[in-house]
Design a protein around this motif. Structure first.
Motif, PDB file in Angstrom:
ATOM      1  N   THR A   1      -1.644   2.092 -13.866  1.00 27.78           N
ATOM      2  CA  THR A   1      -1.295   1.989 -11.833  1.00 27.78           C
ATOM      3  C   THR A   1      -0.746   3.648 -11.504  1.00 27.78           C
ATOM      4  N   ASN A   2      -1.310   3.813 -10.268  1.00 21.43           N
ATOM      5  CA  ASN A   2      -1.319   5.065  -9.636  1.00 21.43           C
ATOM      6  C   ASN A   2       0.164   4.245  -8.425  1.00 21.43           C
ATOM      7  N   PHE A   3       1.288   5.078  -8.058  1.00 22.68           N
ATOM      8  CA  PHE A   3       1.944   4.892  -6.981  1.00 22.68           C
ATOM      9  C   PHE A   3       1.492   5.270  -5.510  1.00 22.68           C
ATOM     10  N   PRO A   4       1.040   4.342  -4.433  1.00 24.73           N
ATOM     11  CA  PRO A   4      -0.029   5.562  -3.527  1.00 24.73           C
ATOM     12  C   PRO A   4       1.501   5.911  -3.029  1.00 24.73           C
ATOM     13  N   LEU A   5       1.966   6.784  -2.668  1.00 31.16           N
ATOM     14  CA  LEU A   5       2.336   8.007  -2.072  1.00 31.16           C
ATOM     15  C   LEU A   5       1.785   8.433  -0.675  1.00 31.16           C
ATOM     16  N   ILE A   6       2.612   7.470   0.278  1.00 32.05           N
ATOM     17  CA  ILE A   6       1.228   7.094   1.633  1.00 32.05           C
ATOM     18  C   ILE A   6       1.607   8.753   1.987  1.00 32.05           C
ATOM     19  N   TRP A   7       2.420   9.707   1.835  1.00 34.31           N
ATOM     20  CA  TRP A   7       2.880  11.096   2.253  1.00 34.31           C
ATOM     21  C   TRP A   7       1.919  12.285   1.544  1.00 34.31           C
ATOM     22  N   ASP A   8       1.077  11.632   0.646  1.00 41.89           N
ATOM     23  CA  ASP A   8       0.175  12.559  -0.669  1.00 41.89           C
ATOM     24  C   ASP A   8      -0.195  11.903  -0.916  1.00 41.89           C
ATOM     25  N   LEU A   9      -1.412  11.237  -0.858  1.00 45.23           N
ATOM     26  CA  LEU A   9      -2.257   9.951  -1.303  1.00 45.23           C
ATOM     27  C   LEU A   9      -3.123  10.691  -2.763  1.00 45.23           C
ATOM     28  N   GLY A  10      -2.820  12.295  -2.529  1.00 42.60           N
ATOM     29  CA  GLY A  10      -4.365  12.475  -3.135  1.00 42.60           C
ATOM     30  C   GLY A  10      -2.984  12.948  -5.576  1.00 42.60           C
ATOM     31  N   ILE A  11      -1.750  12.337  -5.087  1.00 44.05           N
ATOM     32  CA  ILE A  11      -0.880  13.161  -6.049  1.00 44.05           C
ATOM     33  C   ILE A  11      -1.385  12.122  -7.003  1.00 44.05           C
ATOM     34  N   ASP A  12      -1.667  12.082  -8.440  1.00 43.06           N
ATOM     35  CA  ASP A  12      -2.165  11.087  -9.118  1.00 43.06           C
ATOM     36  C   ASP A  12      -0.655  11.045 -10.791  1.00 43.06           C
ATOM     37  N   TYR A  13       0.431  11.764 -10.345  1.00 43.09           N
ATOM     38  CA  TYR A  13       1.332  11.609 -11.772  1.00 43.09           C
ATOM     39  C   TYR A  13       1.944  10.664 -11.850  1.00 43.09           C
ATOM     40  N   VAL A  14       2.414  10.363 -10.682  1.00 43.57           N
ATOM     41  CA  VAL A  14       3.597   9.485 -10.560  1.00 43.57           C
ATOM     42  C   VAL A  14       3.115   7.597 -10.501  1.00 43.57           C
ATOM     43  N   PHE A  15       3.323   7.293 -11.574  1.00 42.47           N
ATOM     44  CA  PHE A  15       2.445   5.424 -12.288  1.00 42.47           C
ATOM     45  C   PHE A  15       3.869   4.443 -11.987  1.00 42.47           C
ATOM     46  N   ALA A  16       3.237   3.284 -11.919  1.00 42.98           N
ATOM     47  CA  ALA A  16       3.675   2.057 -11.304  1.00 42.98           C
ATOM     48  C   ALA A  16       3.548   0.359 -12.006  1.00 42.98           C
ATOM     49  N   GLU A  17       3.624  -0.065 -11.631  1.00 39.31           N
ATOM     50  CA  GLU A  17       3.998  -1.862 -11.750  1.00 39.31           C
ATOM     51  C   GLU A  17       3.632  -2.142 -10.727  1.00 39.31           C
ATOM     52  N   ASN A  18       2.657  -2.743 -10.521  1.00 36.84           N
ATOM     53  CA  ASN A  18       2.759  -4.156  -9.587  1.00 36.84           C
ATOM     54  C   ASN A  18       3.792  -5.067  -9.717  1.00 36.84           C
ATOM     55  N   VAL A  19       4.807  -5.287  -8.867  1.00 38.78           N
ATOM     56  CA  VAL A  19       5.675  -6.024  -8.738  1.00 38.78           C
ATOM     57  C   VAL A  19       5.657  -6.668  -7.778  1.00 38.78           C
ATOM     58  N   THR A  20       4.597  -7.535  -6.794  1.00 36.58           N
ATOM     59  CA  THR A  20       4.683  -7.765  -5.940  1.00 36.58           C
ATOM     60  C   THR A  20       4.782  -9.460  -6.166  1.00 36.58           C
ATOM     61  N   ASP A  21       5.306  -9.848  -7.388  1.00 31.24           N
ATOM     62  CA  ASP A  21       5.086 -11.929  -7.762  1.00 31.24           C
ATOM     63  C   ASP A  21       6.632 -11.817  -7.203  1.00 31.24           C
ATOM     64  N   ASN A  22       7.279 -10.768  -8.143  1.00 29.94           N
ATOM     65  CA  ASN A  22       8.598 -10.763  -7.639  1.00 29.94           C
ATOM     66  C   ASN A  22       9.286 -10.870  -6.338  1.00 29.94           C
ATOM     67  N   TYR A  23       8.335 -10.890  -5.761  1.00 28.23           N
ATOM     68  CA  TYR A  23       8.940 -11.085  -3.704  1.00 28.23           C
ATOM     69  C   TYR A  23       8.289 -11.975  -2.809  1.00 28.23           C
ATOM     70  N   THR A  24       7.019 -12.133  -3.787  1.00 25.10           N
ATOM     71  CA  THR A  24       6.581 -13.816  -3.380  1.00 25.10           C
ATOM     72  C   THR A  24       6.399 -14.788  -3.595  1.00 25.10           C
ATOM     73  N   GLY A  25       7.364 -15.002  -4.743  1.00 24.08           N
ATOM     74  CA  GLY A  25       7.357 -15.712  -5.604  1.00 24.08           C
ATOM     75  C   GLY A  25       6.650 -16.195  -6.472  1.00 24.08           C
ATOM     76  N   ASN A  26       5.396 -15.798  -6.732  1.00 27.78           N
ATOM     77  CA  ASN A  26       4.665 -16.224  -7.507  1.00 27.78           C
ATOM     78  C   ASN A  26       4.887 -15.371  -8.615  1.00 27.78           C
ATOM     79  N   LEU A  27       5.756 -16.148  -9.298  1.00 29.93           N
ATOM     80  CA  LEU A  27       6.068 -15.356 -10.650  1.00 29.93           C
ATOM     81  C   LEU A  27       5.737 -16.122 -12.280  1.00 29.93           C
ATOM     82  N   GLY A  28       4.852 -17.268 -11.759  1.00 28.83           N
ATOM     83  CA  GLY A  28       4.629 -17.876 -13.044  1.00 28.83           C
ATOM     84  C   GLY A  28       4.937 -19.439 -13.382  1.00 28.83           C
TER      85      GLY A  28
END
Length: 390
Positions: free
Chosen positions: A276-303
């Motif tokens: 997963t690439n981190f979507p940097l909104i100031w420059d969406l063309g940058i593809d070398y910053v990697f990320a994890e989708n951690v949405t579940d940690n905030y929405t309570g869908n922790l499994g």
């Protein structure tokens, strides 16, 4: 015949490269360490000599950390960073790790990914590590925990460096630490980068987190997550809360994030390459910053809560061993199972996702690896038993 000679030439070139890499350093590198360097050195081009010099000069006990940085380094850094920059960064990261019990307690994989890196996103590569250690380590000298150290920093450093938030007076969103200090102003992004570097300078694992757009479409936001010894906890940079980590004005908005929508999901940066690439909104063309989708940690869908037990055989004794849970070549959880000396209701508890397939891995003896596939069916509290005899 011509094809055979071409293959032979390629083989010789590769062998020479590997031989050169293996001879790096006083004691040389293992075959595994050498293999990590082949591709980065190729991409570094003329600057490969700086990377090699850094490996030759670093303490053998710190080589693995440096190799981790180089292995996952973006091309812009492979081609430009000096050996002096890398050596100073690594040495002061390990120095901070040695100065407190809470810094020493950080697992190596988290230390490598969330303390050792010199950058969080695409910011300018400032040489901040030694300076920040000198400035901020006295603040946390009496801290007893990782959380306490992070809280002290978020409360105190802004007065010391005279930086505050301003959406329009800051020169740009993705400021480096010294760009923010020179300007006196920073956006939530620049403030987050600053706090992360301050935390890392004293051995506190921290990472850059953000969403491209809140689900209610009221803009983007960036913040910081700190490893407290058990889990990642969020905090707003320059937004100290006496209530501790995990308390911030954006908690409600974050709970409405949408994991499946890239625009409204929440991401945490990772130095280690991910899918997963981190979507940097100031420059969406940058593809070398990697990320994890951690949405579940905030929405309570922790499994689901899943309890793991390992037995030597059906009806036999429980086995205590360190285990890892993997999904799609990514480690998602780890812990230690219990044996017969523990209460029968005391079991390794993990949070895993309903309907997902996993692999449980363990090293039972020095050279004896064991693994078993399993799935989480969806029960609220699900117990999984594994037998070494099967």
């Amino acid at each position: 015949m011509k094809f055979i000679w071409i293959l032979y030439a390629v083989f010789l070139s590769y062998s020479n490269l590997c031989f050169g890499i293996e001879s790096i350093g006083v004691k040389g590198l293992s075959a595994k360490q050498s293999s990590v360097l082949v591709e980065p050195l190729k991409r570094a081009g003329a600057n490969s000599k700086e990377l090699i010099r850094s490996i030759e000069s670093i303490s053998p006990s710190r080589v693995d950390g440096l190799l981790f940085l180089i292995e996952h380094m973006p091309d812009r850094d492979l081609k430009t960073l000096s050996s002096e920059y890398l050596i100073e960064n690594v040495n002061y990261a390990y120095k901070a790790r040695s100065e407190s019990d809470w810094a020493k307690s950080v697992p190596q994989e988290i230390f490598f990914n969330d303390v050792l890196p010199y950058a969080s996103i695409n910011e300018r590569r400032d040489r901040w590590r030694k300076d920040f250690h000198a400035r901020f380590s006295p603040l946390v000298k009496k801290a007893k925990t990782l959380e306490e150290a992070a809280q002290i920093l978020n409360k105190e450093i802004w007065k010391m460096i005279n930086v505050r938030y301003h959406a329009r007076k800051r020169p740009k969103p993705d400021q480096s630490p010294y760009e923010s200090i020179d300007a006196g102003f920073a956006s939530c992004t620049g403030l987050s980068v600053l706090l992360i570097d301050a935390c890392r300078s004293v051995g506190v694992p921290s990472r850059f987190v953000g969403t491209p757009m809140w689900a209610n479409k009221r803009g983007n936001h960036s913040w910081v997550e700190v490893w407290d010894g058990n889990a990642w906890q969020f905090t707003g940079a320059c937004e100290y809360s006496a209530a501790g980590l995990g308390h911030a004005w954006f908690k409600g908005s974050a709970s409405k994030a949408i994991k499946e929508d890239p625009k409204h999901a929440i991401y945490a940066s990772s130095w280690k390459r991910t899918k997963t690439n981190f979507p940097l909104i100031w420059d969406l063309g940058i593809d070398y910053v990697f990320a994890e989708n951690v949405t579940d940690n905030y929405t309570g869908n922790l499994g689901n809560r899943v309890f793991i037990q390992i037995f030597d055989r059906p009806g036999g004794e429980r086995i205590a061993t360190d285990v890892e849970v993997w999904m799609d070549e990514t480690k998602v959880a780890s812990g230690r199972t219990r044996d017969s000396t523990n209460d029968t209701n005391d079991m390794l508890e993990l949070s895993l996702k309903k309907g997902s397939n996993y692999v449980l891995k363990a090293t039972l003896k020095k050279d004896e690896d064991w693994s078993k596939s399993f799935s989480v069916n969806g029960g609220k509290d699900e117990e999984k038993q594994f037998f070494l005899s099967e």
